[in-house]
Design an enzyme around this catalytic site. Sequence first.
Site, PDB file in Angstrom:
ATOM      1  N   SER A  34       0.840  -1.212   0.000  1.00  0.00           N
ATOM      2  CA  SER A  34       0.000   0.000   0.000  1.00  0.00           C
ATOM      3  C   SER A  34       0.869   1.254   0.000  1.00  0.00           C
ATOM      4  O   SER A  34       0.582   2.228  -0.703  1.00  0.00           O
ATOM      5  CB  SER A  34      -0.877   0.031   1.257  1.00  0.00           C
ATOM      6  OG  SER A  34      -1.806  -1.003   1.227  1.00  0.00           O
ATOM      7  N   GLY A 106      -5.870  -3.659  -7.642  1.00  0.00           N
ATOM      8  CA  GLY A 106      -7.001  -2.792  -7.325  1.00  0.00           C
ATOM      9  C   GLY A 106      -6.545  -1.470  -6.746  1.00  0.00           C
ATOM     10  O   GLY A 106      -7.089  -0.405  -7.068  1.00  0.00           O
ATOM     11  N   ARG A 134     -13.546  -6.730 -11.241  1.00  0.00           N
ATOM     12  CA  ARG A 134     -13.768  -6.122  -9.917  1.00  0.00           C
ATOM     13  C   ARG A 134     -14.524  -4.793 -10.019  1.00  0.00           C
ATOM     14  O   ARG A 134     -14.435  -4.091 -11.019  1.00  0.00           O
ATOM     15  CB  ARG A 134     -12.413  -5.946  -9.202  1.00  0.00           C
ATOM     16  CG  ARG A 134     -11.775  -7.302  -8.894  1.00  0.00           C
ATOM     17  CD  ARG A 134     -10.447  -7.177  -8.224  1.00  0.00           C
ATOM     18  NE  ARG A 134     -10.538  -6.611  -6.893  1.00  0.00           N
ATOM     19  CZ  ARG A 134      -9.472  -6.282  -6.161  1.00  0.00           C
ATOM     20  NH1 ARG A 134      -8.249  -6.444  -6.640  1.00  0.00           N
ATOM     21  NH2 ARG A 134      -9.632  -5.797  -4.955  1.00  0.00           N
ATOM     22  N   ASP A 325      -7.173  -8.158   4.545  1.00  0.00           N
ATOM     23  CA  ASP A 325      -6.232  -8.887   3.691  1.00  0.00           C
ATOM     24  C   ASP A 325      -5.668 -10.130   4.382  1.00  0.00           C
ATOM     25  O   ASP A 325      -5.105 -11.004   3.719  1.00  0.00           O
ATOM     26  CB  ASP A 325      -5.068  -7.970   3.280  1.00  0.00           C
ATOM     27  CG  ASP A 325      -5.510  -6.908   2.272  1.00  0.00           C
ATOM     28  OD1 ASP A 325      -6.627  -7.024   1.721  1.00  0.00           O
ATOM     29  OD2 ASP A 325      -4.735  -5.965   2.044  1.00  0.00           O
TER      30      ASP A 325
END
Length: 446
Positions: A34, A106, A134, A325
């Site tokens: 991230s 994503g 998605r 996650d």
Amino acid sequence: MPIDEYSGGQRNGSYRVTSSKSVSGCIRVPGDKSISHRAVMMASLAMGTSEIHGFLPSSDCLGTLLAFSLMGVRTERISENHVRISSPGAISLTEPQTVLDLGNSGTAVRLLLGILAGTNFHSVVTGDDSLRSRPMGRVTEPLSLMGASIDGVANGKRLPLAIRGRKLKAITFLNEKKSAQVKSSILLAGLSADGPTTVIEPVATRDHTELMLPMFGATCTVRGNEKTVHPGPLSPLDFTVPGDLSSAAFFMVLGLITPGASLTIEGVGLNPTRTAIIRILQLMGGKIQVTTMESQGEPVGTLHIQASSLEGIEVPEELIPQAIDEIPVLAVAAAFAKGRTIIKNASELRVKESDRITAICQALSSTGISVTELPDGLIVEGGGPAPKIHGAEIESHNDHRITMSMVVLGSRLPPGETLLIHGTDFVATSFPGFVELFNKTAGIQN
Ligand code: S3P
């Protein structure tokens, strides 16, 4: 070696996993995914040269680098984990002459949509089979409220999407999806809006964007659950990415379920919006000791993990969004716990890289674990500390986290049994070097 990679023909790579004997050592995991994406994005918006150390060289994050290099940003790999980014600045990015393909990511595509919406050019974004299935409406709808022009498949709710960049309007937005990607997309779009843009969060999601924006010179304020960004340029930064706690989670569970294990993981990011997995495993009786210090606004530290007798629990609902996650590997821990573990309010798992509820239920039950699939989660009947599991042939559904979770389970198979996992190439999206690190840490075969 517990993992043997072999060619799976058309099946995107395969692993043969066999039991390990002992788990010990002091390891480091690669950089946070991230944070690596966000660092590349903000450095690419800042006029000048930024240095990113500890960068995660995974296919997802390299895809983000490539996307910006197609918009006139100079990206140099100084070493494996050190990237130099020289940008002309947000308003001087140039129109990409080809489709931006964000592969499996994503995070990359949703955050990028926020940035592209406010440029002065046209762009097209797409991804692989998984990413194209998605939901994108969660970002394209609020971006449209800001005046963005985005259209594509399923009325602009799925990839590929075409974006006609334009000046955006500031909005106040309620993040009902409890998604850090949605929040971040809107905040990044807010950098090129006509006034302050606010995202209100009913539940706190990972806050790397809000922490990093001020470091790159933006005005971004946090008042309770309201995050406000002011439009303006970013300035370059030397930044160090901590290790990824989501990657460390596989080794945390490995250490907890392997008899006699003692494992140290250093340099891990311990942002409180990410540490719910530690809390959940501790609630199950997991012996995890945490020492923390601060580095560039992100808490970083060391985890000491010892083999533990785990107990099944009902996972507290409020911890689910911040451990989303890690649910697949949590389900593996649950299989090694005494009693039942209930995971609910996790329907977001159905729209990740695969439908992770179905994928992990299928994989666990193939190895002999009793699981019940729920619409929004799963119930695992733990057989801990030594559940009756057997070898099997399973599909990862091309999902990196399903693969790595099942590797952890496979390392506890009875001697002589083998777990064949197909679709393992996707591990490279988040964890380059996983096989080598796993084999080193759990390397002694029975
Ligand atoms: C991420 C946010 C989460 C997480 C994903 C990374 C991010 O997704 O599952 O792996 O970097 O913002 P959602 O925002 O969809 O919950």
